[in-house]
Design an enzyme around this catalytic site. Structure first.
Site, PDB file in Angstrom:
ATOM      1  N   LEU A 129       0.685  -1.676   0.227  1.00 49.43           N
ATOM      2  CA  LEU A 129       0.356   0.137   0.178  1.00 49.43           C
ATOM      3  C   LEU A 129       0.699   1.625   0.077  1.00 49.43           C
ATOM      4  O   LEU A 129       1.995   1.348   0.188  1.00 49.43           O
ATOM      5  CB  LEU A 129      -1.025   0.328   1.478  1.00 49.43           C
ATOM      6  CG  LEU A 129      -1.917  -1.123   1.475  1.00 49.43           C
ATOM      7  CD1 LEU A 129      -3.001  -0.633   2.306  1.00 49.43           C
ATOM      8  CD2 LEU A 129      -2.617  -1.346   0.172  1.00 49.43           C
ATOM      9  N   CYS A 130       0.458   2.294  -0.642  1.00 44.54           N
ATOM     10  CA  CYS A 130       0.689   4.021  -0.462  1.00 44.54           C
ATOM     11  C   CYS A 130       0.527   4.524   0.798  1.00 44.54           C
ATOM     12  O   CYS A 130       0.166   5.632   1.039  1.00 44.54           O
ATOM     13  CB  CYS A 130       0.456   4.119  -1.845  1.00 44.54           C
ATOM     14  SG  CYS A 130       0.425   3.491  -2.863  1.00 44.54           S
ATOM     15  N   GLU A 131       1.040   4.220   1.646  1.00 46.91           N
ATOM     16  CA  GLU A 131       0.937   3.821   3.504  1.00 46.91           C
ATOM     17  C   GLU A 131       2.536   3.344   3.927  1.00 46.91           C
ATOM     18  O   GLU A 131       2.548   1.775   4.332  1.00 46.91           O
ATOM     19  CB  GLU A 131      -0.392   3.670   4.149  1.00 46.91           C
ATOM     20  CG  GLU A 131      -1.472   4.352   3.487  1.00 46.91           C
ATOM     21  CD  GLU A 131      -1.799   5.215   4.149  1.00 46.91           C
ATOM     22  OE1 GLU A 131      -0.892   5.892   5.061  1.00 46.91           O
ATOM     23  OE2 GLU A 131      -2.913   6.152   3.739  1.00 46.91           O
TER      24      GLU A 131
END
Ligand SMILES: Cc1ncc(COP(=O)(O)O)c(C=O)c1O
Length: 424
Positions: A341-343
């Site tokens: 994820l872009c987290e």
């Protein structure tokens, strides 16, 4: 320290040939042995019943197993009620323990004759409006406030929790309900989560039993059941000791005999609404290492992400990781195990000491059987995985397929665009 997996490397290699990673795998044998032990621990109480907290693991095939042992369903929403109904639960087999409840959900729970557990005194009027009457049997959720402590350890902070009624409110609620014709009452409370101590239930039972005696004396309401709800925890960390369910059952029995029997309330049934304890250790997330990255830290990228298991990202929760086939190797590498994820919080482990991991290795992330798959979401358009049951005879069954792009786009199916979205 080591934590055993319920599946061997050889078994897992066979399973991944059939089902692509990542997936959640559940252990039928473990689930059955645990529910038997729970029932045994409370067999001293004639009316004892476990209402499995569906929110923990909303898979009908797994709940079916618990139903074989007489478990009911604890539901918190309309869709959970629908699931309970679909697997044959109705009436007293369903506990509807919701909060901030929409009117239509009360209506649906009433249609199924579920036991309704009111979270607030104002919900009496709201429920009456919703269903035009009140059921003969009802439960109220209690929150004594303050801190919940065992010895000097703070277990949780009920005073800061949105759930339940104060002492004054629950007494008033019972009086109102009784005056409106309710005949059977239950008291419910959930004061601490994931407790890894045998003392939580007995202490909670003492609070609830004493409250029940007081309420019955003051209001004349006939309390027929007390619901200790969830909160029995599991040892996520390898150095934690498991709860002993027999000791917990005996602890509750002791308080029952001390408080309820002398008050002539020995007919009260004990209910539980366990989720984590029923399924947590009997599920794991199986994932494969697909990248290694050496920058300011050492990263191993796996093919699962927080969509499949949100607890580490959400609470910084610890989940033990076993690198299959390397159980006995020295843990001399420090890794962050990441999802895609872009987290930056999409990490199953941070600075975890593990054996050297190579691309292609299978990783088992432990104790994902409750509040694991069910918390999943779809951020970054990532799809939820399949769920597989490892049966007692060693064979496997698909008990939920993996999501497809069609599932992800399904809510656009009322627009022309949908066909474009789903064309391969
Ligand atoms: C009302 C209620 N009952 C039962 C449970 C199950 O709790 P646990 O999984 O900790 O046993 C929960 C969990 O959130 C809950 O909110």
């Amino acid at each position: 320290m080591k934590k055993e997996t319920f599946v061997t490397k050889e078994q897992l290699e066979e399973i991944v040939n059939k089902y692509p990673t990542p997936f959640h795998l559940y252990d039928e044998k473990g689930i059955r042995e645990n529910v038997k032990a729970l029932k045994e621990a409370f067999s001293w109480n004639k009316g004892y019943k476990e209402y499995f907290a569906i929110k923990a693991t909303p898979n009908p095939f797994l709940i079916n197993i618990l139903q074989e042992y007489g478990c009911g369903c604890d539901c918190s929403s309309k869709t959970e009620l629908m699931l309970a109904k679909a697997i044959g639960a109705t009436g007293d087999d369903i506990m509807f323990s919701s909060n901030d409840t929409p009117m239509e959900e009360f209506q649906y729970a009433h249609e199924l004759n579920a036991i309704i557990n009111l979270d607030d005194i104002t919900h009496i009027e709201f429920l009456e409006k919703a269903i035009g009457t009140l059921p003969k049997k009802i439960s109220c959720r209690y929150n004594p406030g303050g801190l919940f402590k065992i010895s000097n350890d703070i277990m949780d902070n009920p005073g800061d929790a949105k759930y339940g009624m104060t002492t004054e409110q629950i007494k008033e609620a019972f009086k109102i309900l009784k005056s409106k014709g309710v005949e059977e009452f239950g008291i419910h409370a959930f004061l601490a989560s994931n407790t890894v101590t045998n003392d939580y239930y007995p202490m909670l039972a003492k609070v609830l039993f004493e409250t029940a005696v007081e309420i019955q004396k003051e209001t004349g309401a006939h309390v027929t059941f007390i619901n200790l709800s969830g909160g029995i925890g599991i040892p996520y960390r390898p150095d934690q000791e498991s709860n002993d369910i027999r000791a917990i059952g005996e602890g509750v029995r002791k308080v029952y005999e001390e408080v309820l029997i002398p008050a002539n309330m020995g007919d009260i049934a004990i209910y539980t609404e366990l989720g984590r304890f029923m399924m947590g250790p009997y599920g794991c997330l199986v994932t494969r290492a697909i990248h290694e990255k050496h920058t300011h830290k050492e990263y191993i990228g796996v093919d699962a992400c927080a969509v499949n298991l949100m607890r580490p990202a959400m609470y910084g929760a610890y989940h033990h990781i076993t690198v299959m086939g390397k159980e006995n190797k020295i843990c001399d590498h420090k890794y962050d195990i990441t999802g895609s994820l872009c987290e930056n919080n999409d990490k199953f482990a941070i600075d975890r000491m593990l054996p050297e991991i190579e691309k292609g290795d299978l990783l088992v992330i432990h104790d994902t059987g409750a509040h694991g798959f069910s918390m999943g979401y779809n951020y970054n358009g990532k799809l939820k995985s399949a769920e597989i049951l490892l049966k007692e005879d060693g064979s496997t069954a698909l008990i939920r397929r993996a999501e497809t792009p069609q599932d992800y786009f399904a809510t656009f199916d009322c627009f022309d665009l949908y066909n474009k979205l789903v064309e391969e």
